[in-house]
Each structure stands twice: as C-alpha cells, then as structure tokens.
Write an enzyme that holds these catalytic residues in place. Structure first.
Site, PDB file in Angstrom:
ATOM      1  N   SER A  64       0.817  -1.212   0.000  1.00  0.00           N
ATOM      2  CA  SER A  64       0.000   0.000   0.000  1.00  0.00           C
ATOM      3  C   SER A  64       0.852   1.263   0.000  1.00  0.00           C
ATOM      4  CB  SER A  64      -0.900   0.031   1.238  1.00  0.00           C
ATOM      5  OG  SER A  64      -1.540  -1.207   1.424  1.00  0.00           O
TER       6      SER A  64
HETATM    7  N1  SAH Z   1      -0.942  -4.854   4.047  1.00  0.00           N
HETATM    8  C1  SAH Z   1      -0.146  -5.194   2.882  1.00  0.00           C
HETATM    9  C2  SAH Z   1      -0.822  -4.853   1.570  1.00  0.00           C
HETATM   10  C3  SAH Z   1      -2.042  -5.637   1.378  1.00  0.00           C
HETATM   11  S1  SAH Z   1      -2.477  -6.005  -0.295  1.00  0.00           S
HETATM   12  C4  SAH Z   1       1.238  -4.587   2.933  1.00  0.00           C
HETATM   13  O1  SAH Z   1       1.544  -3.832   3.872  1.00  0.00           O
HETATM   14  O2  SAH Z   1       2.041  -4.884   2.045  1.00  0.00           O
HETATM   15  C5  SAH Z   1      -3.817  -7.088   0.130  1.00  0.00           C
HETATM   16  C6  SAH Z   1      -3.398  -8.484   0.501  1.00  0.00           C
HETATM   17  O3  SAH Z   1      -4.563  -9.145   0.995  1.00  0.00           O
HETATM   18  C7  SAH Z   1      -2.911  -9.305  -0.675  1.00  0.00           C
HETATM   19  O4  SAH Z   1      -1.635  -9.808  -0.410  1.00  0.00           O
HETATM   20  C8  SAH Z   1      -3.933 -10.411  -0.788  1.00  0.00           C
HETATM   21  O5  SAH Z   1      -3.406 -11.648  -1.228  1.00  0.00           O
HETATM   22  C9  SAH Z   1      -4.469 -10.502   0.631  1.00  0.00           C
HETATM   23  N2  SAH Z   1      -5.782 -11.128   0.782  1.00  0.00           N
HETATM   24  C10 SAH Z   1      -6.878 -10.984  -0.009  1.00  0.00           C
HETATM   25  N3  SAH Z   1      -7.896 -11.732   0.455  1.00  0.00           N
HETATM   26  C11 SAH Z   1      -7.459 -12.353   1.577  1.00  0.00           C
HETATM   27  C12 SAH Z   1      -8.039 -13.275   2.507  1.00  0.00           C
HETATM   28  N4  SAH Z   1      -9.282 -13.725   2.358  1.00  0.00           N
HETATM   29  N5  SAH Z   1      -7.287 -13.699   3.544  1.00  0.00           N
HETATM   30  C13 SAH Z   1      -6.000 -13.281   3.693  1.00  0.00           C
HETATM   31  N6  SAH Z   1      -5.395 -12.428   2.842  1.00  0.00           N
HETATM   32  C14 SAH Z   1      -6.107 -11.961   1.804  1.00  0.00           C
END
Ligand code: SAH
Length: 217
Positions: A64
């Site tokens: 992000s």
């Molecule tokens: N917080 C992260 C960025 C998040 S991007 C950072 O600091 O880099 C969103 C992430 O959520 C992705 O890696 C995606 O694979 C994950 N995601 C999406 N759906 C999910 C779920 N049901 N359970 C766990 N992770 C999930």
C-alpha cells in the site's frame, strides 16, 4: 552540510509528505520513519521505496501507499497493550508498522509465497510480536480469540459480520468497503457501550479480498 544525525533527504521528504497530507500522530510518524519500507519492496523497486506510492509485489498484489498505511494506522488509535488482527499481510510492511505500536499482531495472507516472505522479513527485522498465518483471514479459527483492533487491507464488498463478532468492547475495525475493482470507502467501526459507531474516512483503492487460499503459489 547536514548534521550526521539528520535522516537522509528521501526520508525527510517522506515525513514531510505524510505531514503535509495530514498525519499528525507523532508515534505514527516516528514509526513510518523507522520501518525500512525498502526492505519490503522487490529489489527492482528499492529506489522508489520512500516515495508515496503503492508498488507491485509478488502474486499480483501491492504494497500500500505509505500515506494510506499511516492514515489507517492513525485512525486505528493503537494503544501499547492492543491485540491486532490484520487481514492481508502482503509484503508485511503494514504489519511491521502495527507491531511497533501494539502488543501483538496476527496477520493472515492467502498467498503462501507472500506469507513465507513476509514472515522471514519480519523475523529478520526483529518484529517478534507478529505472527503471519497462511490462510483465509475471513475463516478465522475460533481459537484465534478476539481483538482490540482489526485492520482489513483488501477490499471487501461489505463489512464482514463474522470478523465484527471478534471485536472487543471499545474495539475498532477499519476496512475498505466497496466494489472489487473500483474505489472503495474506508470505513471505521468503533464498538461503544451504546452500539457500533460507523464513520466513512475517505476513498481508497485496494486489491480485492478473495475467499479461500490461493491455488497459485
Ligand atoms: N498490508 C499489505 C498490503 C495488502 S495487499 C502490505 O503492507 O504490504 C492485500 C493483501 O490481501 C494481498 O496480499 C492479498 O493476497 C491478501 N488477501 C486478499 N484476500 C485475503 C483473505 N481472504 N485472507 C487473507 N489475505 C487476503
């Protein structure tokens, strides 16, 4: 000549842009400066790691934008004793930020590659109070208990009722709510003795939350 103790110019610009955009919590600002974002991006993107932009990471996901990380963190109003749940570990960057401001962080990621890499990186950086779990964060095991703060870092179509059940009294949940491939509204839910208070914090754009673990690595 800058004094030897002055942070490098890129970090000063980073702080400045966060302040300019309205981040004022000193603990959050200090944490944003302390967590080495360049360690969480792919080597090819290291030069731009201190710029205020989202960047691609493995598995088609993104780390992000720093402002959004700082803003969500500020709005969580973390207290040192808080137990935090994050859904969407991604690179592990936001988990590292949370880990410096709270007691414990449990973070779920549905891509094994991302979970493994984030776990390794966080261990190397000495973030001992973060546990990264490979799994669907919306399928939280009963044994995981309840949380003071819940942060969802992937877009959900609506507030997840099953996670709201895991929020302690006085707790705060923040999630981007809206269509998967458009803009979402960042929503904050605060659990008060008089019921849940909802507040829209602004527009954001996150990758979608998907159910189940990813079949791709
Ligand atoms: N917080 C992260 C960025 C998040 S991007 C950072 O600091 O880099 C969103 C992430 O959520 C992705 O890696 C995606 O694979 C994950 N995601 C999406 N759906 C999910 C779920 N049901 N359970 C766990 N992770 C999930």
């Amino acid at each position: 000549m800058p004094s030897p103790a002055a942070p490098p110019p890129e970090k000063m610009m980073f702080q400045l842009s966060l302040r300019r955009r309205g981040i004022s919590d000193q603990a959050v600002l200090r944490t944003m400066e302390a967590v080495p974002r360049d360690q969480f991006v792919d080597p090819g993107y290291r030069d731009g790691a201190w710029r205020d932009t989202a960047l691609p990471i493995a598995c088609g996901q993104t780390i992000s934008q720093p402002f959004v990380v700082a803003f969500m963190t500020e709005q969580l109003e973390l207290r040192p004793r808080d137990r935090v749940l994050e859904i969407g570990t991604g690179s592990g960057y936001h988990a590292a930020v949370l880990s410096r401001l709270a007691a414990d962080v449990l973070s779920f990621e549905r891509f094994k590659t991302l979970a493994d890499r984030a776990r390794k990186r966080l261990a190397e950086l000495g973030c001992r109070n973060v546990e990264v779990v490979f799994g669907d964060g919306f399928d939280l095991p009963e044994t995981a208990g309840t949380f003071d703060r819940i942060l969802i870092t992937a877009a959900v179509p609506e507030l997840p009722a099953r996670l709201l059940e895991r929020l302690d009294p006085g707790g705060v949940l923040i999630a981007p709510v809206g269509p998967p491939n458009g803009r979402q509204t960042l929503l904050r839910v605060r659990r008060t003795p008089n019921g849940d208070e909802h507040k829209a914090l602004g527009e954001v754009r996150f990758v979608p939350a998907l159910r189940g673990i990813a079949r791709e690595l």
